[in-house]
Design an enzyme around this catalytic site. Structure first.
Site, PDB file in Angstrom:
ATOM      1  N   LYS A  25       1.531  -0.177  -1.628  1.00  0.00           N
ATOM      2  CA  LYS A  25       2.251   0.272  -2.829  1.00  0.00           C
ATOM      3  C   LYS A  25       2.846  -0.934  -3.554  1.00  0.00           C
ATOM      4  O   LYS A  25       2.768  -1.038  -4.783  1.00  0.00           O
ATOM      5  CB  LYS A  25       3.336   1.288  -2.455  1.00  0.00           C
ATOM      6  CG  LYS A  25       2.760   2.624  -1.997  1.00  0.00           C
ATOM      7  CD  LYS A  25       3.767   3.544  -1.341  1.00  0.00           C
ATOM      8  CE  LYS A  25       3.073   4.768  -0.749  1.00  0.00           C
ATOM      9  NZ  LYS A  25       3.945   5.636   0.038  1.00  0.00           N
ATOM     10  N   GLN A  50      10.045   5.719   2.354  1.00  0.00           N
ATOM     11  CA  GLN A  50       8.789   5.931   3.079  1.00  0.00           C
ATOM     12  C   GLN A  50       9.011   6.853   4.280  1.00  0.00           C
ATOM     13  O   GLN A  50       9.923   6.636   5.076  1.00  0.00           O
ATOM     14  CB  GLN A  50       8.233   4.562   3.534  1.00  0.00           C
ATOM     15  CG  GLN A  50       6.883   4.626   4.226  1.00  0.00           C
ATOM     16  CD  GLN A  50       5.745   5.068   3.308  1.00  0.00           C
ATOM     17  OE1 GLN A  50       5.673   4.682   2.148  1.00  0.00           O
ATOM     18  NE2 GLN A  50       4.854   5.901   3.827  1.00  0.00           N
ATOM     19  N   ASP A 105       8.502  10.136  -5.904  1.00  0.00           N
ATOM     20  CA  ASP A 105       7.675  10.824  -4.909  1.00  0.00           C
ATOM     21  C   ASP A 105       7.666  12.339  -5.165  1.00  0.00           C
ATOM     22  O   ASP A 105       6.885  13.055  -4.559  1.00  0.00           O
ATOM     23  CB  ASP A 105       8.217  10.566  -3.490  1.00  0.00           C
ATOM     24  CG  ASP A 105       7.323   9.630  -2.699  1.00  0.00           C
ATOM     25  OD1 ASP A 105       6.153   9.447  -3.092  1.00  0.00           O
ATOM     26  OD2 ASP A 105       7.800   9.071  -1.686  1.00  0.00           O
TER      27      ASP A 105
END
Ligand code: NAP
Length: 294
Positions: free
Chosen positions: A52, A96, A119
């Site tokens: 990412k 994460q 997200d």
């Protein structure tokens, strides 16, 4: 049979984003900034988060990676989240997953500012997605939708079977496929570990989206001819390569692909799309914040 090429499509999307970032910086603005927080040393998570960050560099974003030790407490992580919420130079950020078991994932995700939740995991954003309101749709399901859209796969009136009901893939993609949208307008069945007749369901499906994490679960005798198959599964299977493992999906690709009209490969299908859509969400977060300039 047509391969839904996530690698190529994600590169197209990244080029489009890079073009927009160039325009943003040429007009005197700072580039969009994405941050990621990772707790612990899980190998797969470090690889994902590393990809990412690399993707941010590729499109001209600023990026910040915050690595915290495994023993970080829930309160310490909440403080970090609060700092990111307040930091005006950061447009969007991700925490994460998975988090270590002593930290409650929902508590952390609920603390993320929904305006920076690129997200799309915050209940506010998940709810807006369900109502088809503008929001951040989490990257994997929106990557699937984008892939279907760019390849002009017909979804209206089709029977879609989603395998797996996780909050991050199965559940949201089942909602998106049933929305009054294109892609969408499908008749959706959501199957999971308590579903008793999966083969009967998949045999009736025009589109199958599999997010189980079980290698070779979907076999050719479970499908009708002409089906569209989207394989979300990513499982590391040990092998003799230098890395010591290979990545496999949920689908017995070699045999299943012969029956498909469209199929995603693993790797190179949904995986790369996920990163591209995360970047796209961060561009949206930047634009929302600087709405007077756009
Ligand atoms: P998950 O949380 O691991 O849950 C798996 C789902 O599969 C659950 O809903 C479970 O049912 C269901 N399931 C398990 N065994 C089953 C069986 N025998 N028959 C039917 N259903 C069964 O799901 P996830 O996080 O979405 O991950 C799924 C896979 O996608 C993993 O391989 C993951 O690595 C991959 N993934 C890929 C991406 C990407 O970017 N390509 C992103 C995210 C995840 P219950 O709910 O009843 O337990």
């Amino acid at each position: 049979m047509i391969i839904l090429d996530g690698k190529k499509t994600s590169n197209d999307i990244k080029s489009e984003i890079a073009e927009e970032v160039k325009k943003i910086t040429e007009s005197g603005n700072r580039p969009p900034h994405l941050a990621a927080v990772i707790v612990g040393n899980d190998g797969a998570s470090l690889t994902y988060v590393g990809s990412k960050v690399k993707a941010c560099e590729k499109v001209g974003y600023e990026s910040t990676l915050i690595k915290l030790p495994d023993e970080t407490t829930e309160d310490e992580l909440l403080n970090q989240v609060e700092e990111l919420n307040k930091n005006d130079s950061i447009d969007g950020y991700i925490v994460q997953l998975p988090l270590p078991s002593h930290i409650d994932t929902q508590t952390i995700l609920m603390a993320v500012d929904p305006d920076k939740d690129v997200d799309g995991f915050h209940p506010t954003n998940f709810g807006k997605m369900s109502l088809n309101l503008p929001t951040f749709i989490s990257a994997t399901p929106s990557g699937i939708i984008e892939l279907l859209k760019r390849y002009k796969v017909q979804t209206e009136g089709k029977n879609t079977v989603v395998l797996g009901r996780s909050d991050i893939v199965g559940k949201p993609i089942s909602i998106l496929m049933g929305l009054k949208t294109n892609p969408g307008n499908s008749t959706v069945t959501l199957a999971h570990s308590r579903t008793s007749n999966i083969k009967n369901l998949t045999l009736e499906a025009d589109i199958i989206i599999s997010a189980l994490g079980i290698p070779n679960f979907l076999k050719e005798d479970m499908l009708k001819k002409g089906v569209v198959v989207v394989d979300v599964g990513i499982t590391r299977v040990p092998d003799n390569s230098e890395k010591g493992y290979k990545i496999v999906g949920d689908v017995d690709y070699e045999n299943v692909s012969k029956k498909c009209s469209y199929i995603t490969p693993v790797p190179g299908g949904v995986g790369p799309m996920t990163i591209a859509m995360l970047l796209k969400n961060n561009l949206k977060a930047f634009k929302n914040k600087h709405s007077s300039c756009f």
